[in-house]
Design a protein around this motif. Structure first.
Motif, PDB file in Angstrom:
ATOM      1  N   UNK A   1      -6.226   2.753   4.004  1.00 49.69           N
ATOM      2  CA  UNK A   1      -4.947   2.522   4.936  1.00 49.69           C
ATOM      3  C   UNK A   1      -5.046   3.349   6.286  1.00 49.69           C
ATOM      4  N   UNK A   2      -4.840   2.793   7.595  1.00 48.35           N
ATOM      5  CA  UNK A   2      -4.664   3.309   8.822  1.00 48.35           C
ATOM      6  C   UNK A   2      -3.208   3.153   9.389  1.00 48.35           C
ATOM      7  N   UNK A   3      -2.481   4.179   9.780  1.00 49.42           N
ATOM      8  CA  UNK A   3      -1.149   4.011  10.243  1.00 49.42           C
ATOM      9  C   UNK A   3      -1.019   4.834  11.304  1.00 49.42           C
ATOM     10  N   UNK A   4       0.051   4.365  12.145  1.00 45.70           N
ATOM     11  CA  UNK A   4       0.484   5.204  13.256  1.00 45.70           C
ATOM     12  C   UNK A   4       1.490   4.627  14.230  1.00 45.70           C
ATOM     13  N   UNK A   5       1.732   5.362  15.355  1.00 44.87           N
ATOM     14  CA  UNK A   5       2.775   4.663  16.087  1.00 44.87           C
ATOM     15  C   UNK A   5       2.582   4.724  17.487  1.00 44.87           C
ATOM     16  N   UNK A   6       3.106   4.045  18.317  1.00 40.64           N
ATOM     17  CA  UNK A   6       3.081   4.139  19.608  1.00 40.64           C
ATOM     18  C   UNK A   6       4.202   4.346  20.594  1.00 40.64           C
TER      19      UNK A   6
ATOM     20  N   UNK B   1      -5.787  -7.668   1.732  1.00 40.23           N
ATOM     21  CA  UNK B   1      -5.472  -7.175   3.012  1.00 40.23           C
ATOM     22  C   UNK B   1      -4.238  -7.056   3.554  1.00 40.23           C
ATOM     23  N   UNK B   2      -3.704  -6.060   4.237  1.00 38.38           N
ATOM     24  CA  UNK B   2      -2.395  -5.952   4.553  1.00 38.38           C
ATOM     25  C   UNK B   2      -2.255  -5.490   6.135  1.00 38.38           C
TER      26      UNK B   2
ATOM     27  N   UNK C   1       0.845  -1.283  -0.181  1.00 35.30           N
ATOM     28  CA  UNK C   1       0.113   0.088  -0.047  1.00 35.30           C
ATOM     29  C   UNK C   1       0.893   1.318  -0.044  1.00 35.30           C
ATOM     30  N   UNK C   2       0.323   2.231   0.439  1.00 39.87           N
ATOM     31  CA  UNK C   2       1.180   3.576   0.473  1.00 39.87           C
ATOM     32  C   UNK C   2       2.332   3.357   1.541  1.00 39.87           C
ATOM     33  N   UNK C   3       1.924   3.061   2.784  1.00 39.53           N
ATOM     34  CA  UNK C   3       2.852   2.924   3.946  1.00 39.53           C
ATOM     35  C   UNK C   3       2.864   1.463   4.303  1.00 39.53           C
ATOM     36  N   UNK C   4       2.109   0.510   3.989  1.00 41.91           N
ATOM     37  CA  UNK C   4       2.330  -0.860   4.555  1.00 41.91           C
ATOM     38  C   UNK C   4       2.814  -1.492   3.695  1.00 41.91           C
ATOM     39  N   UNK C   5       3.894  -2.291   4.063  1.00 38.05           N
ATOM     40  CA  UNK C   5       4.668  -3.264   3.168  1.00 38.05           C
ATOM     41  C   UNK C   5       3.815  -4.649   2.897  1.00 38.05           C
TER      42      UNK C   5
ATOM     43  N   UNK D   1      -4.597  -1.934   6.133  1.00 36.74           N
ATOM     44  CA  UNK D   1      -5.344  -1.693   5.144  1.00 36.74           C
ATOM     45  C   UNK D   1      -5.625  -2.696   4.008  1.00 36.74           C
ATOM     46  N   UNK D   2      -6.240  -2.010   3.140  1.00 33.92           N
ATOM     47  CA  UNK D   2      -6.776  -3.053   2.047  1.00 33.92           C
ATOM     48  C   UNK D   2      -6.568  -2.504   0.644  1.00 33.92           C
ATOM     49  N   UNK D   3      -6.564  -3.091  -0.441  1.00 33.73           N
ATOM     50  CA  UNK D   3      -6.720  -2.648  -1.696  1.00 33.73           C
ATOM     51  C   UNK D   3      -7.811  -3.420  -2.328  1.00 33.73           C
ATOM     52  N   UNK D   4      -8.540  -2.657  -3.156  1.00 26.30           N
ATOM     53  CA  UNK D   4      -9.570  -3.270  -3.946  1.00 26.30           C
ATOM     54  C   UNK D   4      -9.370  -2.956  -5.560  1.00 26.30           C
ATOM     55  N   UNK D   5      -9.313  -3.875  -6.455  1.00 28.08           N
ATOM     56  CA  UNK D   5      -8.969  -3.960  -7.734  1.00 28.08           C
ATOM     57  C   UNK D   5     -10.526  -3.671  -8.435  1.00 28.08           C
TER      58      UNK D   5
END
Length: 579
Positions: A252-257, A209-210, A52-56, A237-241
């Protein structure tokens, strides 16, 4: 990667252990005195053409495959300081950056990637406060470099064998950035990410799904009452073709703790991203990425709005490489893209053979009866049995009259010289049943003017209305009345009677095979004229099949011809191709 560990894997694990030790050392000993020694920009494109954009993704590039990714992004107000629960001013108002990622697959399961991010321009000034020391009131506007990052990616599982792709991605970052302007961490940092990607088995739609989670060691720093240091990055996150060859939607949902000090929202930002990936050439080798992000959990780097766009180029092989991708089943699809590498299949089905639900040897997409086992010659459907005598019409010489298998589907005849077939043998042909009376009308062939058509003695063995005449010498079947259609493929009543008589002739001569040549005469020169000819010839073949003639005994062709008068007219010629 279902095989046992090779020496390459062992060496890699040793290297990872050393790497983590370096990270731990830097975490313990490299404390930065600068309160601005951290990365404010939270958007970190992964450079993975399959992610995805940030998810490997959990998938490796493949041996000698290159990957280039360039991303430009703009962030509005990425840092608004809050001190003693009182809202302060916006420290960083605008931020424009670029990320370049270059990767190569060294082995089928191992990639290496270099990230070089820069801040093209940022506009901001640090507030004046005694706790900031020499950084108080510092102007942070302008162009600034960021820390360079080197990353490995080791694929542990692949979806061909385990349904999921799983990879471990350790990295190390070097202090090349400017830690005085929130563009560097002031020391060596290291970490790792566990990435997972799963394709969902949804027909005609490519949905994946990622999920990513990891740990990052970096020097600690304190800005007012916020401690920024080591953290746990995560994303899913997820990609939909939507159109799998050309367009994919991404959410996509991303963050840090933050784990340096107290875990709170100020050191644990999170964002929600959405965008689109476009493949202009219809191939995954070139993609255009566009999207936007909004801050969900406020913290350093969490912005009200962030927009980004970029391109990804990932050719299959490096320039000058003569290595060809492995293709075990020889179907022209590399094993890295083949969902069934041990079975030859079609590219539209990702290298897998066509599905055959009923196991009759006819693929479901060509099977007119995909849930019922049938015959190949009948397009996957069971053969029709009009008279319900248990003998399919294609083997029944009397398809409209119940009969017995010993008499090839016809009623048993008194005085017949036919012997029942041997156990496991095939029913005798009509000619074998009574060689002196092929049509079974009790008129010997030497006195029968129509030996292949049932008739009466009054007409010397011919039917009341004879439409069909067989000429073996000229290899033709002549019709006394023309075969006509109303519109399209709808036959007239007389045509159906003619074709029933033709089917009877072919049943009584089992070796006969014909070809139906249809020619449509029209003033139009368009292609639909030839298509109309083929459709009508195909309708004749379908009618004969319903009357018990095997499909392999009937061929058809369609032609078009020019005429001066208006309207269309189709002429049929029946040619004998096998006596």
């Amino acid at each position: 990667m279902s095989e046992q560990l090779t020496p390459w894997h062992r060496y890699l694990f040793v290297f990872l252990c050393v790497w983590m030790c370096v990270g731990e050392s830097s975490y313990v000993h490299a404390q930065s005195a600068e309160p601005t020694a951290f990365h404010l920009q939270q958007l970190r494109p992964n450079g993975d053409p399959s992610g995805l954009f940030q998810s490997l993704s959990g998938k490796a590039l493949g041996q000698w495959r290159l990957s280039f990714q360039l991303t430009l992004h703009y962030t509005y107000e990425p840092l608004v300081l809050e001190y003693n629960d009182e809202l302060a001013i916006s420290v960083m108002e605008h931020m424009v950056g670029a990320d370049l990622a270059i990767g190569v697959g060294l082995l089928p399961w191992l990639d290496v990637m270099l990230f070089a991010p820069v801040t093209i321009y940022q506009l901001g000034t640090l507030v004046k406060h005694s706790s900031l020391g020499t950084a108080s009131g510092r102007d942070m506007s302008g162009f600034h470099a960021q820390d360079i990052r080197l990353q490995l990616k080791l694929q542990l599982l692949n979806e061909k064998s385990h349904f999921v792709n799983l990879a471990l991605a350790p990295y190390i970052a070097f202090p090349t950035g400017d830690d005085r302007t929130m563009n560097g961490e002031g020391g060596i940092s290291a970490g790792g990410m566990l990435s997972l990607s799963v394709p969902l088995p949804i027909p005609n739609v490519d949905v994946r799904l990622f999920g990513n989670i990891g740990f990052r060691y970096q020097p600690d720093t304190t800005l007012f009452d916020v401690t920024i240091g080591s953290d746990i990055p995560y994303s899913f996150g997820a990609s939909f073709g939507v159109s799998p060859k050309y367009v994919s939607l991404i959410a996509e949902y991303s963050g840090i703790i933050g784990v340096a000090g107290k875990v709170e929202s100020s050191n644990s930002p999170a964002s929600l991203l959405a965008g689109v990936r476009i493949f202009p050439t219809g191939k995954p080798e070139f993609a255009i990425n566009m999207g936007a992000a909004v801050g969900v959990i406020g913290g350093f780097g969490s912005a009200p709005i962030r927009i980004f766009a970029g391109v990804t180029i990932a050719p299959e092989l490096a320039k000058g490489s003569s290595a060809a991708p492995k293709d075990t089943d020889g179907d022209g699809i590399p094993d890295s893209e083949d969902q069934c590498p041990d079975q030859a299949g079609a590219k539209a089905l990702q290298g897998c053979p066509a599905a055959d639900s009923d196991g009759d040897g006819v693929p479901d997409k060509e099977d007119q009866c995909p849930k019922v086992r049938g015959e190949v010659m009948n397009r996957g459907c069971p053969m029709q049995d009009t008279d319900k005598d248990g003998i399919p019409d294609n083997k029944d010489n009397c398809p409209r009259t119940p009969g017995v298998a010993e008499n090839a589907g016809c009623p048993a005849q008194t005085g017949s010289t036919t012997q029942p077939p041997a156990p496991g043998g095939t029913p005798p042909k009509v000619g074998d049943r009574n060689p002196n009376d092929w049509d079974g009308d009790k008129i010997p062939n030497r006195r029968d003017r129509c030996p292949y058509l049932t008739g009466s003695r009054r007409r010397r063995g011919c039917p009341y209305r004879k439409y069909v005449t067989l000429s073996l010498r000229k290899r033709r079947i002549y019709m006394r009345k023309a075969v006509r259609f109303y519109r399209g493929t709808r036959m007239t009543r007389r045509t159906r009677r003619i074709l029933r008589q033709l089917a009877e002739l072919m049943r009584n001569r089992p070796t006969l095979a014909i070809r139906v040549d249809a020619t449509t005469y029209s003033r139009s020169r368009r292609k639909w004229v030839a298509r109309l000819s083929r459709r009508r010839a195909r309708a004749i073949r379908k009618f004969l099949m319903k009357e018990g003639v095997a499909i392999d005994r009937i061929q058809f062709r369609g032609y078009r011809a020019r005429r001066r008068r208006r309207g269309t007219k189709t002429i049929f010629r029946f040619r004998v191709i096998k006596k």
